[in-house]
Design a protein around this motif. Structure first.
Motif, PDB file in Angstrom:
ATOM      1  N   GLN A 141      24.238  -4.520  -4.921  1.00 54.94           N
ATOM      2  CA  GLN A 141      24.517  -4.756  -6.336  1.00 54.94           C
ATOM      3  C   GLN A 141      23.764  -6.020  -6.742  1.00 54.94           C
ATOM      4  N   ARG A 142      23.081  -5.945  -7.861  1.00 58.86           N
ATOM      5  CA  ARG A 142      22.346  -7.094  -8.393  1.00 58.86           C
ATOM      6  C   ARG A 142      22.868  -7.329  -9.802  1.00 58.86           C
ATOM      7  N   ARG A 143      23.318  -8.565 -10.062  1.00 58.53           N
ATOM      8  CA  ARG A 143      23.870  -8.926 -11.358  1.00 58.53           C
ATOM      9  C   ARG A 143      23.072 -10.083 -11.947  1.00 58.53           C
ATOM     10  N   LEU A 144      22.638  -9.916 -13.179  1.00 59.68           N
ATOM     11  CA  LEU A 144      21.871 -10.950 -13.871  1.00 59.68           C
ATOM     12  C   LEU A 144      22.769 -11.602 -14.908  1.00 59.68           C
ATOM     13  N   LYS A 145      22.779 -12.924 -14.936  1.00 61.12           N
ATOM     14  CA  LYS A 145      23.579 -13.668 -15.914  1.00 61.12           C
ATOM     15  C   LYS A 145      22.643 -14.586 -16.693  1.00 61.12           C
ATOM     16  N   PHE A 146      22.522 -14.331 -17.980  1.00 64.79           N
ATOM     17  CA  PHE A 146      21.681 -15.141 -18.852  1.00 64.79           C
ATOM     18  C   PHE A 146      22.564 -16.063 -19.682  1.00 64.79           C
ATOM     19  N   LYS A 147      22.200 -17.353 -19.750  1.00 64.57           N
ATOM     20  CA  LYS A 147      22.993 -18.283 -20.549  1.00 64.57           C
ATOM     21  C   LYS A 147      22.878 -17.967 -22.031  1.00 64.57           C
ATOM     22  N   GLN A 148      21.694 -17.499 -22.441  1.00 59.50           N
ATOM     23  CA  GLN A 148      21.543 -17.110 -23.850  1.00 59.50           C
ATOM     24  C   GLN A 148      21.564 -15.592 -23.934  1.00 59.50           C
ATOM     25  N   PRO A 149      22.184 -15.064 -24.985  1.00 59.71           N
ATOM     26  CA  PRO A 149      22.310 -13.606 -25.089  1.00 59.71           C
ATOM     27  C   PRO A 149      20.957 -12.915 -25.267  1.00 59.71           C
ATOM     28  N   LEU A 150      20.853 -11.713 -24.725  1.00 57.61           N
ATOM     29  CA  LEU A 150      19.663 -10.891 -24.880  1.00 57.61           C
ATOM     30  C   LEU A 150      20.008  -9.696 -25.762  1.00 57.61           C
ATOM     31  N   SER A 151      19.062  -9.287 -26.587  1.00 60.25           N
ATOM     32  CA  SER A 151      19.270  -8.092 -27.406  1.00 60.25           C
ATOM     33  C   SER A 151      19.376  -6.879 -26.489  1.00 60.25           C
TER      34      SER A 151
END
Length: 133
Positions: free
Chosen positions: A90-100
């Motif tokens: 499982q690979r989870r990406l967490k971005f501090k700023q929202p992505l469209s």
């Protein structure tokens, strides 16, 4: 044929511990105490996951630079799962700023094309998702 990476691991006196050398870098590998090691360094599956997560981060940053995008700070978390039915990551990406939604779809597409992902997909399934920070 091109050599993409090369490592050497030398045993240490302690059970399961070894010295890993790759290029100009050197570090320790070991198993957790629960598995008879001394937990003095990452175990083999930790290195596998670190390679996938690192490649994902680098590829996404290269993509962002090429497309003149700014993803801001983000993390890539990976988990190796083994069940009776098989193995997966499982690979989870967490971005501090929202992505469209459109950018999320593109990011997921890029993740499926990283060099390490493509190598691993030849032998096991990898599920990738974006999670909120």
């Amino acid at each position: 044929m091109a050599i993409v990476a090369q490592t050497q691991v030398t045993t240490s006196p302690e059970p399961w511990k070894g010295v890993v050398k790759t290029g100009q870098h050197q570090f320790i590998t070991d198993k957790p105490e629960a598995f008879g090691g001394h937990d003095q360094g990452p175990a083999p599956y930790d290195f596998l996951l670190a390679g996938l997560a690192s490649c994902t981060m680098i590829t996404l940053r290269m993509y962002a630079t090429h497309k003149e995008l700014n993803f801001g700070e983000f993390t890539v978390d990976t988990t190796f799962i083994a069940t009776k039915e098989g193995e997966s990551i499982q690979r989870r990406l967490k971005f501090k700023q929202p992505l469209s939604a459109e950018m999320q779809a593109k990011v997921l597409s890029v993740c499926e094309k990283t060099p390490v992902t493509k190598t691993l997909l030849r032998s096991l399934a990898i599920q990738t998702e974006i999670v909120n920070a």
